[in-house]
Design an enzyme around this catalytic site. Structure first.
Site, PDB file in Angstrom:
ATOM      1  N   ARG A 179       0.901  -1.152  -0.051  1.00 22.77           N
ATOM      2  CA  ARG A 179      -0.137   0.183  -0.064  1.00 22.77           C
ATOM      3  C   ARG A 179       0.853   1.157  -0.104  1.00 22.77           C
ATOM      4  NH1 ARG A 179      -5.244  -0.070   2.050  1.00 22.77           N
ATOM      5  NH2 ARG A 179      -4.948   1.735   3.465  1.00 22.77           N
ATOM      6  N   ARG A 183       9.513   5.886  -3.466  1.00 22.85           N
ATOM      7  CA  ARG A 183       9.799   7.043  -4.556  1.00 22.85           C
ATOM      8  C   ARG A 183      11.300   7.326  -4.629  1.00 22.85           C
ATOM      9  NH1 ARG A 183       5.050  10.093  -2.603  1.00 22.85           N
ATOM     10  NH2 ARG A 183       3.331   9.115  -3.626  1.00 22.85           N
ATOM     11  N   ARG A 256      -8.952  -6.450  13.908  1.00 26.35           N
ATOM     12  CA  ARG A 256      -8.158  -5.674  14.777  1.00 26.35           C
ATOM     13  C   ARG A 256      -9.149  -4.420  15.195  1.00 26.35           C
ATOM     14  NH1 ARG A 256      -4.161  -7.266  17.449  1.00 26.35           N
ATOM     15  NH2 ARG A 256      -3.109  -5.211  17.180  1.00 26.35           N
ATOM     16  N   ARG A 287      -0.050   5.849  16.414  1.00 29.59           N
ATOM     17  CA  ARG A 287       0.302   7.041  16.002  1.00 29.59           C
ATOM     18  C   ARG A 287      -0.541   8.144  16.535  1.00 29.59           C
ATOM     19  NH1 ARG A 287      -2.990   5.644  10.158  1.00 29.59           N
ATOM     20  NH2 ARG A 287      -4.904   4.974  10.928  1.00 29.59           N
ATOM     21  N   GLU A 312      -3.549   6.507  19.094  1.00 28.03           N
ATOM     22  CA  GLU A 312      -4.087   5.402  18.372  1.00 28.03           C
ATOM     23  C   GLU A 312      -3.354   3.979  18.976  1.00 28.03           C
ATOM     24  OE1 GLU A 312      -5.068   6.188  14.432  1.00 28.03           O
ATOM     25  OE2 GLU A 312      -4.830   3.866  13.989  1.00 28.03           O
ATOM     26  N   TYR A 360      -9.502  -5.468   3.369  1.00 23.99           N
ATOM     27  CA  TYR A 360      -8.921  -4.266   3.511  1.00 23.99           C
ATOM     28  C   TYR A 360      -9.153  -3.242   2.593  1.00 23.99           C
ATOM     29  CZ  TYR A 360      -4.961  -1.494   5.646  1.00 23.99           C
ATOM     30  OH  TYR A 360      -3.906  -0.541   6.113  1.00 23.99           O
ATOM     31  N   ASP A 362     -10.078   0.978   0.925  1.00 27.67           N
ATOM     32  CA  ASP A 362     -10.479   2.132   1.352  1.00 27.67           C
ATOM     33  C   ASP A 362     -11.776   2.681   0.863  1.00 27.67           C
ATOM     34  OD1 ASP A 362      -7.906   2.173   2.495  1.00 27.67           O
ATOM     35  OD2 ASP A 362      -6.967   2.777   0.269  1.00 27.67           O
TER      36      ASP A 362
HETATM   37  N1  UDP Z   1       3.325   0.914   7.739  1.00 24.68           N
HETATM   38  C1  UDP Z   1       4.426   0.740   8.428  1.00 24.68           C
HETATM   39  N2  UDP Z   1       4.939   1.931   8.984  1.00 24.68           N
HETATM   40  C2  UDP Z   1       4.313   3.250   8.812  1.00 24.68           C
HETATM   41  C3  UDP Z   1       3.025   3.254   8.234  1.00 24.68           C
HETATM   42  C4  UDP Z   1       2.617   1.873   7.855  1.00 24.68           C
HETATM   43  O1  UDP Z   1       5.187  -0.217   8.460  1.00 24.68           O
HETATM   44  O2  UDP Z   1       5.086   4.227   9.408  1.00 24.68           O
HETATM   45  C5  UDP Z   1       2.728  -0.395   7.311  1.00 24.68           C
HETATM   46  C6  UDP Z   1       1.740  -1.186   8.085  1.00 24.68           C
HETATM   47  O3  UDP Z   1       2.246  -2.507   8.061  1.00 24.68           O
HETATM   48  C7  UDP Z   1       0.492  -0.846   7.666  1.00 24.68           C
HETATM   49  C8  UDP Z   1       0.626  -0.773   6.193  1.00 24.68           C
HETATM   50  O4  UDP Z   1       1.974  -0.244   5.969  1.00 24.68           O
HETATM   51  O5  UDP Z   1      -0.371  -1.912   8.053  1.00 24.68           O
HETATM   52  C9  UDP Z   1      -0.533  -0.012   5.420  1.00 24.68           C
HETATM   53  O6  UDP Z   1      -0.587   1.417   6.034  1.00 24.68           O
HETATM   54  P1  UDP Z   1      -1.437   2.362   5.754  1.00 24.68           P
HETATM   55  O7  UDP Z   1      -0.924   3.606   6.128  1.00 24.68           O
HETATM   56  O8  UDP Z   1      -2.225   2.060   4.184  1.00 24.68           O
HETATM   57  O9  UDP Z   1      -2.553   1.909   6.891  1.00 24.68           O
HETATM   58  P2  UDP Z   1      -3.902   2.381   7.439  1.00 24.68           P
HETATM   59  O10 UDP Z   1      -4.087   4.004   6.972  1.00 24.68           O
HETATM   60  O11 UDP Z   1      -5.069   1.619   6.828  1.00 24.68           O
HETATM   61  O12 UDP Z   1      -4.035   2.191   8.928  1.00 24.68           O
END
Ligand code: UDP
Length: 380
Positions: A179, A183, A256, A287, A312, A360, A362
């Site tokens: 996801r 870059r 979860r 976060r 969170e 999962y 969006d």
């Molecule tokens: N992820 C990570 N570090 C970060 C942010 C995301 O390892 O700082 C990984 C983590 O496994 C997460 C996945 O990337 O489940 C997808 O992140 P996303 O931000 O898409 O998750 P969401 O916003 O759906 O919680």
């Protein structure tokens, strides 16, 4: 003839968009939701004049012009661009993984230097995989090591992911980490999509526009009066947990959940951006969200002397809490497949959204799914 054409169980994005389109097509709809409010997990509250994403940050992003035009015809969106940062071992790193991150991590100043460093890091792991005869990444850990190498994996991915999912990275599916973009440009925009933003005034406005003129009842649990509800409508649109719908016939799916600790601070700008991720294992939350940054930019941040933040905490879902994420590991996916096979045999029940599809995904793809749903298409 039954009183309603459609009973829509759950007023999140799937349910609300379905109800909107059905209502527009002249169908008689009733929307029920077991929570005291509509909107599912996009529901917002207001504190100190700040809109709070009550169930975590929701940033609308899509490359589908159809979906973007659909939501913008309902409510105006702002120009928010998601640019979270990670706080790891006392240092700040930009996300997603881009030239800023590579500079902060390794001191690389050009794309060529970063590409060489990434290549060196990835090569170490790829040759390990080759030696073991592993043709492609089998899990999130292997996928992450192939994408960005060990330094970034250890510092920015492993701890965050294991806190978020409560499982070792080696037991999680590779797609989750895909996801995140990687870059070789100085671009901190988390998404690759063409369109991005947040409804001005918050998501409640979007939900209100979708459900305008439609009968909605909150605090109504479908399962508490299942027979009554089933007899009320010709068809049911179910957006809750698919395993619960089938009374856990094959066993329980895992989800979860997320718990939020909200705090109000008497300062206009606490962390300087909407989201800071905390990948370190010794920090209990994943976060911190500072909500005002979703809607106020630049000097406007200082117009309000207060700020609201949410910490969170991610835990395993248990009955009574809200499920947020399906756990798409092999065992759960196999179980979900068995439930989906039951769902496919239903003539009068439509399953949609994260929980009913055990997927999962969006907000924007959920809307696209409703727009293109055969049931919706049949009204055209
Ligand atoms: N992820 C990570 N570090 C970060 C942010 C995301 O390892 O700082 C990984 C983590 O496994 C997460 C996945 O990337 O489940 C997808 O992140 P996303 O931000 O898409 O998750 P969401 O916003 O759906 O919680």
């Amino acid at each position: 003839m039954k009183r309603y054409d459609y009973l829509i169980v759950g007023s999140g994005i799937f349910g609300a968009v379905f109800a909107y389109l059905a209502n527009r097509a002249g169908k008689r709809c009733l929307v029920i939701d077991k929570r005291p409010h509509v909107g599912g997990n996009v529901y917002c509250t207001e504190q100190h004049g700040i809109i709070v994403h009550h169930y975590g940050p929701h940033i609308f992003h899509t490359s589908s012009k159809e979906v973007w035009d659909f939501v913008n015809a309902l409510v105006p969106f702002n120009r928010f661009t998601y640019m979270p940062v990670a706080h790891a071992k006392g240092k700040m790193y930009n996300l997603p993984f881009n030239m800023n991150t590579f500079y902060q991590m390794w001191g690389c100043t050009t794309p060529a230097e970063a590409a060489a460093k990434l290549h060196e890091q990835k090569l170490l792991f790829e040759s390990e995989m080759q030696a073991q005869g592993i043709p492609a990444p089998r899990n999130l850990e292997e996928q992450a090591l192939c994408l960005v190498g060990r330094d970034i994996y250890e510092k920015l991915i492993k701890g965050y992911t294991e806190k978020q999912w409560g499982r070792p990275c080696s037991e999680l599916p590779p797609f989750i980490i895909k996801r995140l973009p990687v870059r070789l440009t100085y671009d901190n925009n988390y998404f690759n999509d063409t369109y991005q933003g947040i409804p001005i005034g918050g998501y409640n406005k979007l939900i209100a526009a979708l459900l305008s003129g439609i009968e909605c009842r909150t605090n109504e649990d479908f399962f508490a009066h299942r027979e009554h509800w089933e007899s009320a409508a010709e068809k049911i649109v179910f957006t809750g947990q698919i395993d619960e719908f089938y009374n856990y016939r094959y066993g329980k799916l895992q989800y979860r959940t997320v718990r939020f600790e909200e705090e109000v601070h008497p300062t206009p700008n606490l962390q300087g951006c909407a989201v800071v991720n905390y990948p370190d294992r010794n920090v209990p939350y994943t976060r911190i969200i500072e909500h005002k940054h979703f809607e106020h930019f630049g000097d406007a941040v200082y117009a309000n002397p207060h700020t609201v933040i949410s910490k969170e905490f991610s835990t395993e879902w248990t009955a009574g809490s809200e499920p947020f994420y399906p756990v798409n590991d092999a065992a759960n996916n196999a179980l979900a497949e068995r439930y989906r096979a039951l769902a496919a045999q239903e003539n009068n029940v439509i399953f949609g959204g994260r929980l009913a599809e055990y997927k999962y995904y969006d907000m924007a793809p959920v809307i696209a799914n409703v727009l293109h749903h055969p049931e919706v298409q049949s009204w055209a």
